[in-house]
Motif scaffolding. Structure first.
Motif, PDB file in Angstrom:
ATOM      1  N   MET A 100      31.534  25.446  39.404  1.00  0.00           N
ATOM      2  CA  MET A 100      30.684  26.470  40.001  1.00  0.00           C
ATOM      3  C   MET A 100      30.495  27.598  39.003  1.00  0.00           C
ATOM      4  N   ARG A 101      29.312  28.165  38.976  1.00  0.00           N
ATOM      5  CA  ARG A 101      28.962  29.249  38.060  1.00  0.00           C
ATOM      6  C   ARG A 101      28.167  30.299  38.811  1.00  0.00           C
ATOM      7  N   THR A 102      28.450  31.562  38.502  1.00  0.00           N
ATOM      8  CA  THR A 102      27.634  32.651  39.032  1.00  0.00           C
ATOM      9  C   THR A 102      26.990  33.383  37.860  1.00  0.00           C
ATOM     10  N   GLU A 103      25.890  34.075  38.133  1.00  0.00           N
ATOM     11  CA  GLU A 103      25.187  34.844  37.114  1.00  0.00           C
ATOM     12  C   GLU A 103      25.215  36.318  37.493  1.00  0.00           C
ATOM     13  N   TYR A 104      25.745  37.129  36.585  1.00  0.00           N
ATOM     14  CA  TYR A 104      25.919  38.562  36.831  1.00  0.00           C
ATOM     15  C   TYR A 104      24.637  39.224  37.347  1.00  0.00           C
ATOM     16  N   ALA A 105      23.514  38.908  36.717  1.00  0.00           N
ATOM     17  CA  ALA A 105      22.248  39.547  37.077  1.00  0.00           C
ATOM     18  C   ALA A 105      21.824  39.248  38.519  1.00  0.00           C
ATOM     19  N   ASN A 106      22.345  38.179  39.092  1.00  0.00           N
ATOM     20  CA  ASN A 106      21.970  37.794  40.455  1.00  0.00           C
ATOM     21  C   ASN A 106      22.956  38.270  41.516  1.00  0.00           C
ATOM     22  N   ILE A 107      23.975  39.027  41.111  1.00  0.00           N
ATOM     23  CA  ILE A 107      24.998  39.480  42.060  1.00  0.00           C
ATOM     24  C   ILE A 107      24.724  40.923  42.444  1.00  0.00           C
ATOM     25  N   GLU A 108      24.463  41.147  43.716  1.00  0.00           N
ATOM     26  CA  GLU A 108      24.177  42.493  44.224  1.00  0.00           C
ATOM     27  C   GLU A 108      25.471  43.291  44.372  1.00  0.00           C
ATOM     28  N   PRO A 109      25.513  44.508  43.836  1.00  0.00           N
ATOM     29  CA  PRO A 109      26.704  45.341  44.027  1.00  0.00           C
ATOM     30  C   PRO A 109      26.755  45.912  45.444  1.00  0.00           C
ATOM     31  N   PHE A 110      27.966  46.269  45.887  1.00  0.00           N
ATOM     32  CA  PHE A 110      28.146  46.934  47.172  1.00  0.00           C
ATOM     33  C   PHE A 110      29.321  47.896  47.052  1.00  0.00           C
ATOM     34  N   ILE A 111      29.440  48.797  48.015  1.00  0.00           N
ATOM     35  CA  ILE A 111      30.525  49.775  48.028  1.00  0.00           C
ATOM     36  C   ILE A 111      31.640  49.240  48.932  1.00  0.00           C
ATOM     37  N   THR A 112      32.872  49.191  48.401  1.00  0.00           N
ATOM     38  CA  THR A 112      34.009  48.742  49.204  1.00  0.00           C
ATOM     39  C   THR A 112      34.534  49.888  50.051  1.00  0.00           C
ATOM     40  N   LYS A 113      35.489  49.587  50.915  1.00  0.00           N
ATOM     41  CA  LYS A 113      36.101  50.607  51.768  1.00  0.00           C
ATOM     42  C   LYS A 113      36.768  51.708  50.952  1.00  0.00           C
ATOM     43  N   ASP A 114      37.258  51.371  49.733  1.00  0.00           N
ATOM     44  CA  ASP A 114      37.938  52.382  48.916  1.00  0.00           C
ATOM     45  C   ASP A 114      36.970  53.247  48.114  1.00  0.00           C
ATOM     46  N   GLY A 115      35.672  52.934  48.139  1.00  0.00           N
ATOM     47  CA  GLY A 115      34.670  53.762  47.491  1.00  0.00           C
ATOM     48  C   GLY A 115      34.202  53.287  46.129  1.00  0.00           C
ATOM     49  N   SER A 116      34.722  52.176  45.628  1.00  0.00           N
ATOM     50  CA  SER A 116      34.272  51.687  44.324  1.00  0.00           C
ATOM     51  C   SER A 116      33.023  50.817  44.482  1.00  0.00           C
ATOM     52  N   ILE A 117      32.283  50.708  43.402  1.00  0.00           N
ATOM     53  CA  ILE A 117      31.097  49.854  43.355  1.00  0.00           C
ATOM     54  C   ILE A 117      31.568  48.475  42.879  1.00  0.00           C
ATOM     55  N   ILE A 118      31.299  47.460  43.663  1.00  0.00           N
ATOM     56  CA  ILE A 118      31.849  46.127  43.401  1.00  0.00           C
ATOM     57  C   ILE A 118      30.743  45.086  43.231  1.00  0.00           C
ATOM     58  N   ARG A 119      30.966  44.197  42.288  1.00  0.00           N
ATOM     59  CA  ARG A 119      30.191  42.961  42.182  1.00  0.00           C
ATOM     60  C   ARG A 119      31.198  41.828  42.287  1.00  0.00           C
ATOM     61  N   CYS A 148      41.143  40.957  40.109  1.00  0.00           N
ATOM     62  CA  CYS A 148      41.459  39.612  40.580  1.00  0.00           C
ATOM     63  C   CYS A 148      42.340  39.732  41.818  1.00  0.00           C
ATOM     64  N   CYS A 149      41.989  39.046  42.891  1.00  0.00           N
ATOM     65  CA  CYS A 149      42.729  39.123  44.157  1.00  0.00           C
ATOM     66  C   CYS A 149      43.117  37.727  44.624  1.00  0.00           C
ATOM     67  N   SER A 150      44.358  37.635  45.099  1.00  0.00           N
ATOM     68  CA  SER A 150      44.827  36.392  45.693  1.00  0.00           C
ATOM     69  C   SER A 150      45.715  36.732  46.887  1.00  0.00           C
ATOM     70  N   PRO A 151      45.351  36.283  48.099  1.00  0.00           N
ATOM     71  CA  PRO A 151      44.103  35.599  48.414  1.00  0.00           C
ATOM     72  C   PRO A 151      42.901  36.513  48.166  1.00  0.00           C
ATOM     73  N   ALA A 152      41.717  35.973  48.317  1.00  0.00           N
ATOM     74  CA  ALA A 152      40.477  36.674  48.008  1.00  0.00           C
ATOM     75  C   ALA A 152      40.363  38.004  48.738  1.00  0.00           C
ATOM     76  N   TYR A 153      39.658  38.959  48.098  1.00  0.00           N
ATOM     77  CA  TYR A 153      39.437  40.282  48.689  1.00  0.00           C
ATOM     78  C   TYR A 153      38.796  40.170  50.062  1.00  0.00           C
ATOM     79  N   SER A 154      39.269  41.025  50.969  1.00  0.00           N
ATOM     80  CA  SER A 154      38.709  41.103  52.317  1.00  0.00           C
ATOM     81  C   SER A 154      38.785  42.541  52.805  1.00  0.00           C
ATOM     82  N   HIS A 155      37.692  43.032  53.391  1.00  0.00           N
ATOM     83  CA  HIS A 155      37.713  44.363  54.011  1.00  0.00           C
ATOM     84  C   HIS A 155      38.824  44.431  55.062  1.00  0.00           C
ATOM     85  N   LYS A 156      39.057  43.319  55.779  1.00  0.00           N
ATOM     86  CA  LYS A 156      40.077  43.305  56.826  1.00  0.00           C
ATOM     87  C   LYS A 156      41.482  43.497  56.279  1.00  0.00           C
ATOM     88  N   ASP A 157      41.697  43.190  54.998  1.00  0.00           N
ATOM     89  CA  ASP A 157      43.003  43.344  54.366  1.00  0.00           C
ATOM     90  C   ASP A 157      43.099  44.657  53.586  1.00  0.00           C
TER      91      ASP A 157
END
Length: 119
Positions: A1-20, A105-114
């Motif tokens: 599987m591959r992702t492309e940076y240019a196609n990933i929309e950023p969003f704001i997490t609960k802690d206030g950082s800008i995330i892709r 890097c998060c394990s398990p994967a990042y979740s707003h619920k966590d």
């Protein structure tokens, strides 16, 4: 599987950082972990928070800042890597003259619920 940076929309997490989310089970194909780019703009910081389940690793790719892990406070710079064990209160402040960019890097994967905000 591959992702492309240019196609990933950023969003704001609960802690206030800008995330892709570069790779995440909710769309990137991974099953048990996630990797994201976090941006903390000049003069700002994330909110103190903790993840009861997830362990995180921050790798600073650009900029400098001040990391807080529970009561331990220390400077971080490009090239530094920080382990954040599950349950540890943490925040990071951009103290430099450019955006602070972090590979998260998060394990398990990042979740707003966590994510529990502490301030």
């Amino acid at each position: 599987m591959r992702t492309e940076y240019a196609n990933i929309e950023p969003f704001i997490t609960k802690d206030g950082s800008i995330i892709r989310e570069l790779m995440h089970p909710d769309g990137g194909g991974s099953e048990k972990q996630s990797v994201a780019e976090a941006i903390v703009p000049m003069g700002s910081s994330t909110l103190a928070h903790r993840h009861p389940v997830a362990e995180e690793i921050y790798h600073i790719t650009t900029g400098s800042g001040r990391m807080t892990l529970d009561s331990d406070v220390f400077e971080v710079n490009a090239g530094d890597t920080v382990l954040i064990n599950s349950g540890v209160s943490h925040k990071i402040e951009n103290t430099g003259s450019e955006d602070l960019k972090i590979l998260c890097c998060c394990s398990p994967a990042y979740s707003h619920k966590d994510t529990e905000l502490l301030e």
